[in-house]
Design a protein around this motif. Structure first.
Motif, PDB file in Angstrom:
ATOM      1  N   GLY A 259      -1.495  12.185   0.484  1.00 39.99           N
ATOM      2  CA  GLY A 259      -1.147  11.308   1.585  1.00 39.99           C
ATOM      3  C   GLY A 259      -2.318  10.552   2.160  1.00 39.99           C
ATOM      4  N   GLU A 260      -3.372  10.379   1.379  1.00 38.52           N
ATOM      5  CA  GLU A 260      -4.576   9.702   1.867  1.00 38.52           C
ATOM      6  C   GLU A 260      -4.524   8.194   1.681  1.00 38.52           C
ATOM      7  N   ILE A 261      -3.482   7.702   1.052  1.00 44.33           N
ATOM      8  CA  ILE A 261      -3.347   6.264   0.857  1.00 44.33           C
ATOM      9  C   ILE A 261      -1.949   5.828   1.291  1.00 44.33           C
ATOM     10  N   HIS A 282       8.717  10.481   3.901  1.00 44.27           N
ATOM     11  CA  HIS A 282       7.824   9.317   3.893  1.00 44.27           C
ATOM     12  C   HIS A 282       7.426   8.805   2.509  1.00 44.27           C
ATOM     13  N   ASN A 283       7.409   9.646   1.502  1.00 41.34           N
ATOM     14  CA  ASN A 283       6.883   9.249   0.195  1.00 41.34           C
ATOM     15  C   ASN A 283       7.974   8.646  -0.680  1.00 41.34           C
ATOM     16  N   TRP A 521       4.421  -0.955 -11.335  1.00 42.57           N
ATOM     17  CA  TRP A 521       4.324   0.379 -10.743  1.00 42.57           C
ATOM     18  C   TRP A 521       3.967   0.282  -9.254  1.00 42.57           C
ATOM     19  N   TYR A 522       4.660   1.091  -8.440  1.00 40.89           N
ATOM     20  CA  TYR A 522       4.521   0.911  -6.996  1.00 40.89           C
ATOM     21  C   TYR A 522       4.979   2.159  -6.262  1.00 40.89           C
ATOM     22  N   GLU A 523       4.050   2.733  -5.494  1.00 45.62           N
ATOM     23  CA  GLU A 523       4.336   3.870  -4.625  1.00 45.62           C
ATOM     24  C   GLU A 523       3.930   3.510  -3.197  1.00 45.62           C
ATOM     25  N   TYR A 524       4.645   4.037  -2.208  1.00 44.80           N
ATOM     26  CA  TYR A 524       4.315   3.689  -0.827  1.00 44.80           C
ATOM     27  C   TYR A 524       4.711   4.827   0.112  1.00 44.80           C
ATOM     28  N   SER A 525       4.019   4.879   1.237  1.00 44.42           N
ATOM     29  CA  SER A 525       4.312   5.860   2.272  1.00 44.42           C
ATOM     30  C   SER A 525       4.749   5.152   3.545  1.00 44.42           C
ATOM     31  N   THR A 526       5.796   5.669   4.179  1.00 46.20           N
ATOM     32  CA  THR A 526       6.264   5.112   5.452  1.00 46.20           C
ATOM     33  C   THR A 526       5.723   5.908   6.636  1.00 46.20           C
ATOM     34  N   LEU A 555       3.266  -9.452   5.464  1.00 42.68           N
ATOM     35  CA  LEU A 555       4.019 -10.142   6.502  1.00 42.68           C
ATOM     36  C   LEU A 555       5.237  -9.353   6.974  1.00 42.68           C
ATOM     37  N   ASN A 556       5.602  -8.326   6.216  1.00 45.20           N
ATOM     38  CA  ASN A 556       6.788  -7.535   6.554  1.00 45.20           C
ATOM     39  C   ASN A 556       6.476  -6.140   7.075  1.00 45.20           C
ATOM     40  N   LEU A 557       5.210  -5.719   7.012  1.00 47.46           N
ATOM     41  CA  LEU A 557       4.872  -4.362   7.437  1.00 47.46           C
ATOM     42  C   LEU A 557       4.806  -4.234   8.957  1.00 47.46           C
ATOM     43  N   LYS A 558       5.283  -3.099   9.442  1.00 45.68           N
ATOM     44  CA  LYS A 558       5.247  -2.787  10.870  1.00 45.68           C
ATOM     45  C   LYS A 558       4.611  -1.413  11.051  1.00 45.68           C
ATOM     46  N   PRO A 559       3.603  -1.297  11.915  1.00 41.32           N
ATOM     47  CA  PRO A 559       2.995   0.018  12.162  1.00 41.32           C
ATOM     48  C   PRO A 559       3.993   0.976  12.810  1.00 41.32           C
ATOM     49  N   VAL A 560       3.884   2.228  12.432  1.00 43.77           N
ATOM     50  CA  VAL A 560       4.707   3.257  13.063  1.00 43.77           C
ATOM     51  C   VAL A 560       4.111   3.573  14.430  1.00 43.77           C
ATOM     52  N   ALA A 561       4.945   3.605  15.430  1.00 39.04           N
ATOM     53  CA  ALA A 561       4.470   3.843  16.795  1.00 39.04           C
ATOM     54  C   ALA A 561       3.870   5.241  16.931  1.00 39.04           C
TER      55      ALA A 561
END
Length: 561
Positions: A259-261, A282-283, A521-526, A555-561
């Motif tokens: 979870g470091e990236i 999240h993953n 290839w694409y991985e992401y964490s919310t 342009l579509n990313l929003k930080p988690v509060a």
């Protein structure tokens, strides 16, 4: 794991004919090198929203900040700093305005006019205008090494008629060039690049129109900070971008699992177990199909010049098995039409909607019998005393391709065809592929916003190897006719008609034998950011190395509060 499809083409840089070479626009060297590391989590003492992106594996960075360096461009320069006129979503073919607010073709499709966006400033505070756009294209003419897509093989002139109008004139009608011109040419400021060779310019302080400024270089980390003067500043909610260097793919995968990236782009088997299950909330991952893997057969010699033999080979292959065993089930079996589905579903002839992906040994035998073959006592088909036997070349160490070759070998044996696998070094592979020195080999077909780009790149007779990417040596007047019909009109109905003609040729004649889709290839964490592209929200290709898709993600990313 095999590298990205683009990297497997790096030995061939032809610009011949009307083929447009979608592969040249993705600046990635190795698929496994497309990953992510770092720490994107804001802390109670640090209000900055930092996004950590892995798009570099292979050791320390070499500084390369020009968007037109022909061999290496640092991650983030394209998309985050420099922008294009338009954005093309390869998932659905939709076009979105960026630095251009409008474009229009002349009635004869030999002139393309862009209206550029007003009130846009370069990050040094100077105004952006149509003059910068005209300058960028004329710079590519002056320095051909920067013109990687060969645009000036088709262009006659590019001029700015006023501060917000750019006119491109072509030697011949060619509307499909719009993707390369509007969607893959990164606009640079005349005041910075005038009088310098963009392929050699160090560009120590990049000046762009994009949402970020380049802030700091170190061999271990690239840092970008938000550009407050960006014309869409209200949409940017990320304060900094961090691109750490990672020494190898194993390290990258470990950092992802820890979870470091935030944003990763690499292949790893069984991501559900090694990544998703570590944090199911999240993953996530999404492997958008953008290209295709295929089995090239040498059409210039027997037995592959017989369509019945090609159809027999195709019928014998279990594509579902290929997907599961070679690509961990991330991608679907390929369509027999050469269309990348579901992206190109609107072009699909209903006759090809429900074609099975499993092997059909009986059908393969029927095709071989039609070609004059009979099964011998050893279970192998033969004709005139000669067994149906050939080799399949793959690159040593490209493990998914090696697995595919092993599966295909067994599938063909089950159908009475004797195939062997010839594992060779990449340099020998490139030479064999480009010069036609093979029986069969596994390779790639490269997609675009519409199916035209795949067909044109790999089936156009003006693009025959070794100068082009028609590695199977397909030469067919009807194929060329349909390609010409598509490229000479902007009428969607006529273009669709041409595509449907091409997919029928592909399915019936099999210029190469489709295997499985190839993914970005694409991985992401919310955990730290939401708004990522996904199967349910496919607004862009998610891979961190895909440009300018990376801009659309930001342009579509929003930080988690």
């Amino acid at each position: 794991m095999a590298p990205t499809l683009v990297s497997s083409l790096k030995e061939n840089k032809s610009k011949s004919g009307t083929a447009l070479f979608s592969l040249l626009i993705i600046l990635v060297l190795i698929l496994a090198a497309c990953g992510n590391s770092g720490n994107g989590s804001p802390t109670s003492t640090n209000k900055k929203h930092i996004l950590t992106i892995g798009a570099h594996v292979g050791g320390d960075y070499t500084k390369s900040l020009s968007p037109y360096n022909p061999t290496l461009v640092n991650e983030g320069i394209q998309g985050m700093v420099y922008e294009t006129l338009l954005f093309f979503n390869r998932n659905d073919g939709q076009v979105q305005n960026l630095l251009a607010t409008d474009y229009k073709w002349s009635s004869d499709q030999k002139q393309l006019t862009f209206t550029t966006r007003e009130n846009v400033k370069w990050s040094d505070g100077k105004d952006f205008s149509a003059a910068d756009v005209a300058f960028t294209f004329n710079m590519l003419k002056q320095y051909p090494a920067a013109d990687s897509k060969g645009l000036w093989s088709y262009l006659s002139t590019v001029t700015a008629s006023d501060a917000k109008t750019v006119v491109l004139t072509f030697k011949n009608p060619n509307p499909p060039l719009l993707w390369y011109i509007g969607g893959q040419t990164f606009i640079v400021p005349e005041q910075i690049f005038k009088g310098v060779d963009p392929t050699k310019f160090d560009n120590a302080n990049p000046v762009g129109t994009g949402p970020f400024k380049f802030a700091k270089f170190s061999p271990q980390l690239l840092t970008y900070t938000r550009n407050p003067g960006y014309w869409q500043a209200d949409k940017v909610q990320v304060d900094e971008l961090h691109y750490p260097a990672v020494k190898d793919n194993q390290t990258l995968q470990l950092k992802l699992m820890k979870g470091e990236i935030d944003w990763g782009s690499f292949f790893a088997p069984d991501l559900d177990k090694t990544y998703v299950q570590k944090d199911t909330q999240h993953n996530h991952y999404w492997m958008a199909p953008t290209d295709m893997f295929t089995l090239y057969v040498n059409l210039t010699k027997a037995p592959f010049n017989d369509v019945n033999v090609r159809q027999a080979i195709s019928a014998a292959i279990d594509r579902g098995q290929l997907s599961k065993q070679a690509e961990s089930g991330y991608v679907a079996p390929a369509s027999p039409t050469g269309l990348i589905l579901p992206n190109a579903k609107d072009y699909l002839d209903p006759a090809y909607q429900n074609v099975p992906s499993t092997a059909d040994v009986a059908k393969a035998g029927q095709f071989l019998q039609s070609a004059g073959y009979a099964k011998g006592g050893d279970g192998i088909y033969a004709k005139n005393g000669k067994k149906l036997s050939f080799s399949i070349k793959v690159v040593s160490g490209w493990t998914d391709w090696e697995t595919m070759a092993a599966v295909i070998k067994q599938n063909l044996k089950d159908a009475g065809i004797d195939a062997s696998v010839d594992t060779i070094q990449d340099s020998a592979y490139f030479d064999a592929r480009n010069n036609g020195n093979y029986d069969a080999l596994i390779g790639g077909l490269f997609g675009g916003p519409t199916p035209f780009y795949l067909y044109d790149t790999h089936l156009n007779s003006v693009n025959l190897s070794p100068k082009g990417f028609n590695w199977g040596k397909w030469k067919d007047s009807q194929t060329d006719k349909f390609l010409q019909e598509y490229s000479s009109t902007v009428d969607p109905a006529k273009q669709k008609q041409a595509i449907m003609g091409l997919e029928k040729i592909y399915a019936d004649k099999l210029p190469n034998i489709p295997l499985v889709n190839a993914a970005s290839w694409y991985e992401y964490s919310t955990k730290n950011f939401t708004g990522w592209p996904s199967k349910d929200s496919p607004y862009a290709v998610g891979a961190a190395y895909s440009t300018p898709d990376n801009l659309m993600v930001i342009l579509n990313l929003k930080p988690v509060a």
